[in-house]
Design a protein around this motif. Sequence first.
Motif, short mmCIF file in Angstrom:
data_model
loop_
_atom_site.label_atom_id
_atom_site.label_comp_id
_atom_site.label_asym_id
_atom_site.label_seq_id
_atom_site.Cartn_x
_atom_site.Cartn_y
_atom_site.Cartn_z
N SER A 133 -58.31 34.44 -51.41
CA SER A 133 -58.25 33.16 -52.11
C SER A 133 -58.31 33.44 -53.60
O SER A 133 -58.82 34.48 -54.03
CB SER A 133 -59.44 32.28 -51.71
OG SER A 133 -59.57 31.16 -52.57
N ASN A 135 -60.33 32.02 -55.28
CA ASN A 135 -61.77 32.06 -55.48
C ASN A 135 -62.31 33.48 -55.44
O ASN A 135 -63.39 33.75 -55.96
CB ASN A 135 -62.49 31.22 -54.42
CG ASN A 135 -62.37 29.74 -54.67
OD1 ASN A 135 -61.44 29.12 -54.18
ND2 ASN A 135 -63.27 29.17 -55.44
N LYS A 150 -64.62 36.19 -50.39
CA LYS A 150 -63.19 36.42 -50.60
C LYS A 150 -62.95 37.54 -51.61
O LYS A 150 -61.96 38.28 -51.50
CB LYS A 150 -62.52 35.12 -51.05
CG LYS A 150 -62.43 34.08 -49.94
CD LYS A 150 -61.65 34.59 -48.73
CE LYS A 150 -61.40 33.51 -47.71
NZ LYS A 150 -60.58 33.98 -46.56
N ALA A 175 -53.66 35.97 -51.81
CA ALA A 175 -54.69 35.08 -52.37
C ALA A 175 -54.05 33.71 -52.64
O ALA A 175 -53.43 33.52 -53.69
CB ALA A 175 -55.27 35.66 -53.64
N ASP A 235 -50.13 31.13 -56.36
CA ASP A 235 -50.87 30.00 -56.93
C ASP A 235 -50.08 29.20 -57.96
O ASP A 235 -50.66 28.44 -58.74
CB ASP A 235 -52.18 30.49 -57.55
CG ASP A 235 -51.96 31.33 -58.81
OD1 ASP A 235 -50.80 31.73 -59.08
OD2 ASP A 235 -52.95 31.58 -59.53
#
Length: 260
Positions: A133, A135, A150, A175, A235
Amino acid sequence: MAEKWAVVTGAGSGIGAVVAGAAVKNGYRVAAWDLNREGLEALAAGIGDGCETRVCDITDEAAVEAAVAALPGAPAVLVNCAGVVRFGPLLELPLEKWELALRVNLTGTFLVGRTVARRMAAAGRGSIINIASINGIAAAPHAGGYTASKAGVVRLSEQQAMEWASLGIRVNTVAPGLIDAGMSDAIYADAEVRRVREGAVPLRRLGTSDDIADTVLFLASEQASYITGQCLTVDGGLTKSTLANLPRPAAVDAVGPDAT
């Protein structure tokens, strides 16, 4: 031609279910694992003969070993997608929530990865994709044990890649960023939160499960045969956009020795 098997954990819902479906469409026979029996049944009904389901607790070493032993041979691909979220501020976070996130997200990824890798090593090849992730790359407030777990997945994947490369096994991490799916459903049910988050992404949209599935299948493919030990962040540019989201006066665009 022998069947190509892909093991997908966390396949009973969200991103895992979409990854499983995409793998079948790309010619894999999928072993779908999850604790969510109803979710697995729905997945199998949608996919058909290309999927075999198994209720499996990935934190239980004996259960994982039994699930791997039940496979007809070494899987070509493993996607570790199973995970849990237990958010909360660290000062008040119950220990059991911290430990659950680490046990499922990190220890579960380790147990399944190691057990499947033993079969892959015997076959001399395999590709493992662990789902982390953003995160795990950049901390977020009140993320509980999720961020640490993570981040651990990212580093675990690098260690697996280095130790298993000589066995013919590639290991990479995906991720995901702000994905409109699965565990994030409750977040994006709030229209204002959705609007703000979409606006923070340079590509101006939330990601989808298909975005993640496409990335996973690329890393599993021969097109990625020289890629291992990498973390591919999906992302929309979010984690690279800190400065883009900070204001500055237009006058400074011409600052420098050649400015007029």
